[in-house]
Write a protein that holds these residues in place. Structure first.
Motif, PDB file in Angstrom:
ATOM      1  N   GLY A  46      58.264  53.597  40.509  1.00  0.00           N
ATOM      2  CA  GLY A  46      58.339  53.318  39.086  1.00  0.00           C
ATOM      3  C   GLY A  46      57.701  52.013  38.663  1.00  0.00           C
ATOM      4  N   VAL A  47      56.927  51.395  39.544  1.00  0.00           N
ATOM      5  CA  VAL A  47      56.268  50.129  39.227  1.00  0.00           C
ATOM      6  C   VAL A  47      54.926  50.418  38.590  1.00  0.00           C
ATOM      7  CG1 VAL A  47      55.344  47.971  40.151  1.00  0.00           C
ATOM      8  CG2 VAL A  47      57.439  48.955  41.107  1.00  0.00           C
ATOM      9  N   SER A  48      54.632  49.697  37.508  1.00  0.00           N
ATOM     10  CA  SER A  48      53.359  49.863  36.818  1.00  0.00           C
ATOM     11  C   SER A  48      52.683  48.516  36.677  1.00  0.00           C
ATOM     12  CB  SER A  48      53.587  50.470  35.425  1.00  0.00           C
ATOM     13  OG  SER A  48      52.365  50.585  34.723  1.00  0.00           O
ATOM     14  N   LEU A  49      51.396  48.477  36.968  1.00  0.00           N
ATOM     15  CA  LEU A  49      50.606  47.253  36.848  1.00  0.00           C
ATOM     16  C   LEU A  49      49.507  47.445  35.825  1.00  0.00           C
ATOM     17  CD1 LEU A  49      50.107  46.332  40.623  1.00  0.00           C
ATOM     18  CD2 LEU A  49      51.872  45.484  39.082  1.00  0.00           C
ATOM     19  N   ARG A  50      49.261  46.391  35.048  1.00  0.00           N
ATOM     20  CA  ARG A  50      48.114  46.417  34.152  1.00  0.00           C
ATOM     21  C   ARG A  50      46.926  45.786  34.878  1.00  0.00           C
ATOM     22  NH1 ARG A  50      48.949  48.051  29.072  1.00  0.00           N
ATOM     23  NH2 ARG A  50      51.072  48.032  28.254  1.00  0.00           N
ATOM     24  N   VAL A  51      45.855  46.530  35.007  1.00  0.00           N
ATOM     25  CA  VAL A  51      44.697  46.097  35.768  1.00  0.00           C
ATOM     26  C   VAL A  51      43.570  45.758  34.806  1.00  0.00           C
ATOM     27  CG1 VAL A  51      43.022  46.709  37.538  1.00  0.00           C
ATOM     28  CG2 VAL A  51      45.372  47.574  37.690  1.00  0.00           C
ATOM     29  N   GLU A  52      43.142  44.511  34.831  1.00  0.00           N
ATOM     30  CA  GLU A  52      41.981  44.106  34.065  1.00  0.00           C
ATOM     31  C   GLU A  52      40.751  44.298  34.954  1.00  0.00           C
ATOM     32  OE1 GLU A  52      42.537  40.189  32.593  1.00  0.00           O
ATOM     33  OE2 GLU A  52      44.428  40.668  31.583  1.00  0.00           O
ATOM     34  N   ARG A  53      39.898  45.212  34.557  1.00  0.00           N
ATOM     35  CA  ARG A  53      38.811  45.636  35.433  1.00  0.00           C
ATOM     36  C   ARG A  53      37.910  44.465  35.812  1.00  0.00           C
ATOM     37  NH1 ARG A  53      36.590  51.304  32.822  1.00  0.00           N
ATOM     38  NH2 ARG A  53      38.414  52.602  33.310  1.00  0.00           N
ATOM     39  N   ARG A  54      37.537  43.660  34.827  1.00  0.00           N
ATOM     40  CA  ARG A  54      36.605  42.576  35.119  1.00  0.00           C
ATOM     41  C   ARG A  54      37.227  41.572  36.086  1.00  0.00           C
ATOM     42  NH1 ARG A  54      31.972  40.505  32.590  1.00  0.00           N
ATOM     43  NH2 ARG A  54      31.581  38.319  33.119  1.00  0.00           N
ATOM     44  N   ALA A  55      38.497  41.214  35.842  1.00  0.00           N
ATOM     45  CA  ALA A  55      39.155  40.257  36.727  1.00  0.00           C
ATOM     46  C   ALA A  55      39.293  40.817  38.137  1.00  0.00           C
ATOM     47  CB  ALA A  55      40.526  39.880  36.167  1.00  0.00           C
ATOM     48  N   LEU A  56      39.608  42.106  38.240  1.00  0.00           N
ATOM     49  CA  LEU A  56      39.726  42.730  39.554  1.00  0.00           C
ATOM     50  C   LEU A  56      38.380  42.761  40.260  1.00  0.00           C
ATOM     51  CD1 LEU A  56      41.544  44.174  41.577  1.00  0.00           C
ATOM     52  CD2 LEU A  56      41.020  46.320  40.402  1.00  0.00           C
ATOM     53  N   THR A  57      37.319  43.080  39.507  1.00  0.00           N
ATOM     54  CA  THR A  57      35.974  43.103  40.090  1.00  0.00           C
ATOM     55  C   THR A  57      35.580  41.718  40.587  1.00  0.00           C
ATOM     56  OG1 THR A  57      35.327  44.924  38.634  1.00  0.00           O
ATOM     57  CG2 THR A  57      33.557  43.635  39.647  1.00  0.00           C
ATOM     58  N   VAL A  58      35.854  40.691  39.774  1.00  0.00           N
ATOM     59  CA  VAL A  58      35.547  39.316  40.177  1.00  0.00           C
ATOM     60  C   VAL A  58      36.324  38.949  41.442  1.00  0.00           C
ATOM     61  CG1 VAL A  58      35.811  36.885  39.527  1.00  0.00           C
ATOM     62  CG2 VAL A  58      34.888  38.524  37.881  1.00  0.00           C
ATOM     63  N   GLY A  59      37.593  39.356  41.507  1.00  0.00           N
ATOM     64  CA  GLY A  59      38.388  39.065  42.696  1.00  0.00           C
ATOM     65  C   GLY A  59      37.815  39.702  43.952  1.00  0.00           C
ATOM     66  N   VAL A  60      37.374  40.950  43.831  1.00  0.00           N
ATOM     67  CA  VAL A  60      36.779  41.641  44.978  1.00  0.00           C
ATOM     68  C   VAL A  60      35.484  40.944  45.409  1.00  0.00           C
ATOM     69  CG1 VAL A  60      35.709  43.793  45.736  1.00  0.00           C
ATOM     70  CG2 VAL A  60      37.847  43.861  44.429  1.00  0.00           C
ATOM     71  N   LEU A  61      34.656  40.578  44.441  1.00  0.00           N
ATOM     72  CA  LEU A  61      33.389  39.917  44.759  1.00  0.00           C
ATOM     73  C   LEU A  61      33.627  38.540  45.384  1.00  0.00           C
ATOM     74  CD1 LEU A  61      31.240  40.844  41.624  1.00  0.00           C
ATOM     75  CD2 LEU A  61      31.117  41.825  43.930  1.00  0.00           C
ATOM     76  N   LEU A  62      34.597  37.796  44.866  1.00  0.00           N
ATOM     77  CA  LEU A  62      34.895  36.486  45.445  1.00  0.00           C
ATOM     78  C   LEU A  62      35.458  36.617  46.859  1.00  0.00           C
ATOM     79  CD1 LEU A  62      36.476  34.555  42.422  1.00  0.00           C
ATOM     80  CD2 LEU A  62      34.262  34.132  43.505  1.00  0.00           C
ATOM     81  N   THR A  63      36.263  37.648  47.099  1.00  0.00           N
ATOM     82  CA  THR A  63      36.775  37.881  48.455  1.00  0.00           C
ATOM     83  C   THR A  63      35.627  38.174  49.412  1.00  0.00           C
ATOM     84  OG1 THR A  63      38.867  38.752  47.572  1.00  0.00           O
ATOM     85  CG2 THR A  63      38.307  39.313  49.848  1.00  0.00           C
ATOM     86  N   ALA A  64      34.692  39.026  48.967  1.00  0.00           N
ATOM     87  CA  ALA A  64      33.528  39.329  49.801  1.00  0.00           C
ATOM     88  C   ALA A  64      32.694  38.075  50.047  1.00  0.00           C
ATOM     89  CB  ALA A  64      32.682  40.412  49.132  1.00  0.00           C
ATOM     90  N   ALA A  65      32.523  37.256  49.005  1.00  0.00           N
ATOM     91  CA  ALA A  65      31.750  36.022  49.166  1.00  0.00           C
ATOM     92  C   ALA A  65      32.434  35.065  50.134  1.00  0.00           C
ATOM     93  CB  ALA A  65      31.551  35.349  47.808  1.00  0.00           C
ATOM     94  N   ALA A  66      33.773  34.963  50.051  1.00  0.00           N
ATOM     95  CA  ALA A  66      34.503  34.078  50.960  1.00  0.00           C
ATOM     96  C   ALA A  66      34.366  34.540  52.413  1.00  0.00           C
ATOM     97  CB  ALA A  66      35.978  34.010  50.554  1.00  0.00           C
ATOM     98  N   LEU A  67      34.473  35.850  52.645  1.00  0.00           N
ATOM     99  CA  LEU A  67      34.323  36.365  54.004  1.00  0.00           C
ATOM    100  C   LEU A  67      32.907  36.156  54.521  1.00  0.00           C
ATOM    101  CD1 LEU A  67      36.357  39.696  53.694  1.00  0.00           C
ATOM    102  CD2 LEU A  67      37.069  37.565  54.804  1.00  0.00           C
TER     103      LEU A  67
END
Length: 379
Positions: A46-67
């Motif tokens: 029953g947990v619901s999250l609001r996902v901001e697409r741009r922020a999520l995309t930036v997070g994924v890209l920054l994670t890839a850049a850090a690795l």
């Protein structure tokens, strides 16, 4: 405006509110897929999250850049190692030579850079949100200088070793944080009062640092100056594990207060209205951020401007209000690792401490920030 909050662009949401929004949207004749803004992501239980697409995309890209930067940084040095060979060695398929260089010599340095950058990034986001001021950074509020005074007292007066210096830096940073909070407190904490008190405390602590340097012997003064510059050279597993433990405890504590932090950015009255215990939450967040800042300083010295720039760059990329806590941490890691790589490669045979590079870049960024803030009429 939604009352939910975000760390990497996600936040807890009320399923009933989602249903109401969907019903309203349907009644208006607008397809659900055409609606802009954050979209709900339903999880088990029953947990619901609001996902901001741009922020999520930036997070994924920054994670890839850090690795990616971690791999590049591990391969950088007098004995160059190709990225693929670094990955193979980390997976346990390297030669004895690359295994020793990667796992014993360079991996700890990369992990310290990753953790220190993340700690500075998220602590900077907390202080800028609490003070509601882009200059509300641990660098400018005196906490880094407090750590420096604590470390120098151990180096100059007690001739302590690396462990004692780290303990002294932690103690000095925490004492500076408590002092700034008490001096800035007057029926609550106001952003500009906190910044002004922090700048005054920084000036006093710099004077103490200079006094201690004048009293030090040549060897002690040299050692103190190396520490004060901020460097990742020679970092090993003895710095990784304590810093990792601090981050593992404090990061979830700060992320758990993400919603309250976002409400506090709207003002104390608005935060009180939605049930946030403002002063208690502010004190808890500031203490957690000071602990992260002092732990980072104890591991690598007082590295400047990462805490100032990382949260703002993350916010500019995500275009999302709030602290953007996780993205700020990722941005801090990327900034510090790129700076460390530049300190080893951009100046030929001369390898500079990473604090010199962050200081150069951060100084330019601070001037740009002051100009833009002045044009906007905020300072």
């Amino acid at each position: 405006m939604t009352a939910t909050t975000s760390t990497t662009g996600t936040s807890a949401a009320d399923p009933a509110a989602d249903a109401t929004t969907e019903a309203t949207t349907a009644a208006a004749g607008t397809p659900r897929t055409a609606r802009s803004g954050p979209r709900p992501l339903r999880l088990p239980g029953g947990v619901s999250l609001r996902v901001e697409r741009r922020a999520l995309t930036v997070g994924v890209l920054l994670t890839a850049a850090a690795l990616a930067m971690s791999v590049v940084l591990i391969g950088t040095g007098d004995f160059e190692i190709a990225p693929w060979d670094v990955v193979q060695t980390l997976l346990g398929n390297g030669t004895p030579a690359t295994d020793f260089i990667v796992n014993d010599l360079r991996l700890p340095r990369a992990l310290v850079a990753l953790l220190v950058g993340a700690a500075l990034g998220i602590s900077g986001a907390v202080f800028q949100s609490v003070s509601r001021n882009p200059l509300g950074s641990p660098d400018l509020l005196g906490f880094g200088y407090g750590s420096a005074v604590g470390a120098l007292v151990v180096i100059v007066l007690f001739k302590g070793g690396a462990t004692e210096v780290a303990v002294g830096a932690l103690a000095g940073g925490l004492l500076a944080g408590v002092a700034v909070y008490l001096l800035a407190y007057k029926q609550g904490i106001q952003g500009y009062r906190l910044v002004l008190v922090g700048i005054g405390a920084s000036a006093m602590l710099i004077a103490v640092i200079q006094y201690l340097l004048t009293k030090a012997q040549l060897i002690e003064a040299t050692r103190a100056m190396v520490w004060l510059t901020g460097s990742l050279a020679g970092r090993d597993w003895a710095q990784v594990w304590p810093l990792l433990a601090v981050c593992a405890v404090v990061f979830p504590l700060i992320l758990g207060q993400g919603r309250a932090l976002r409400m506090m950015e709207m003002g104390d009255d608005a935060a009180y209205a939605v049930g946030v215990r403002v002063e208690r939450t502010r004190m808890l967040l500031m203490l957690a951020a000071v602990v992260l800042t002092t732990a980072a300083s104890a591991a690598a010295g007082p590295i400047s401007f990462v805490a100032l720039a990382a949260p703002q760059l993350a916010r500019r990329l995500t275009r999302s209000p709030g602290g953007n806590l996780v993205n700020a941490a990722l941005m801090g890691s990327v900034l510090l690792m790129v700076s460390d790589w530049a300190s080893q490669r951009a100046f030929g045979a001369d390898q500079l401490p990473v604090g010199v590079v962050t200081g150069l870049v951060g100084g330019v960024y601070l001037l740009w920030l002051l100009v833009t803030e002045r044009k906007a009429g905020r300072i």
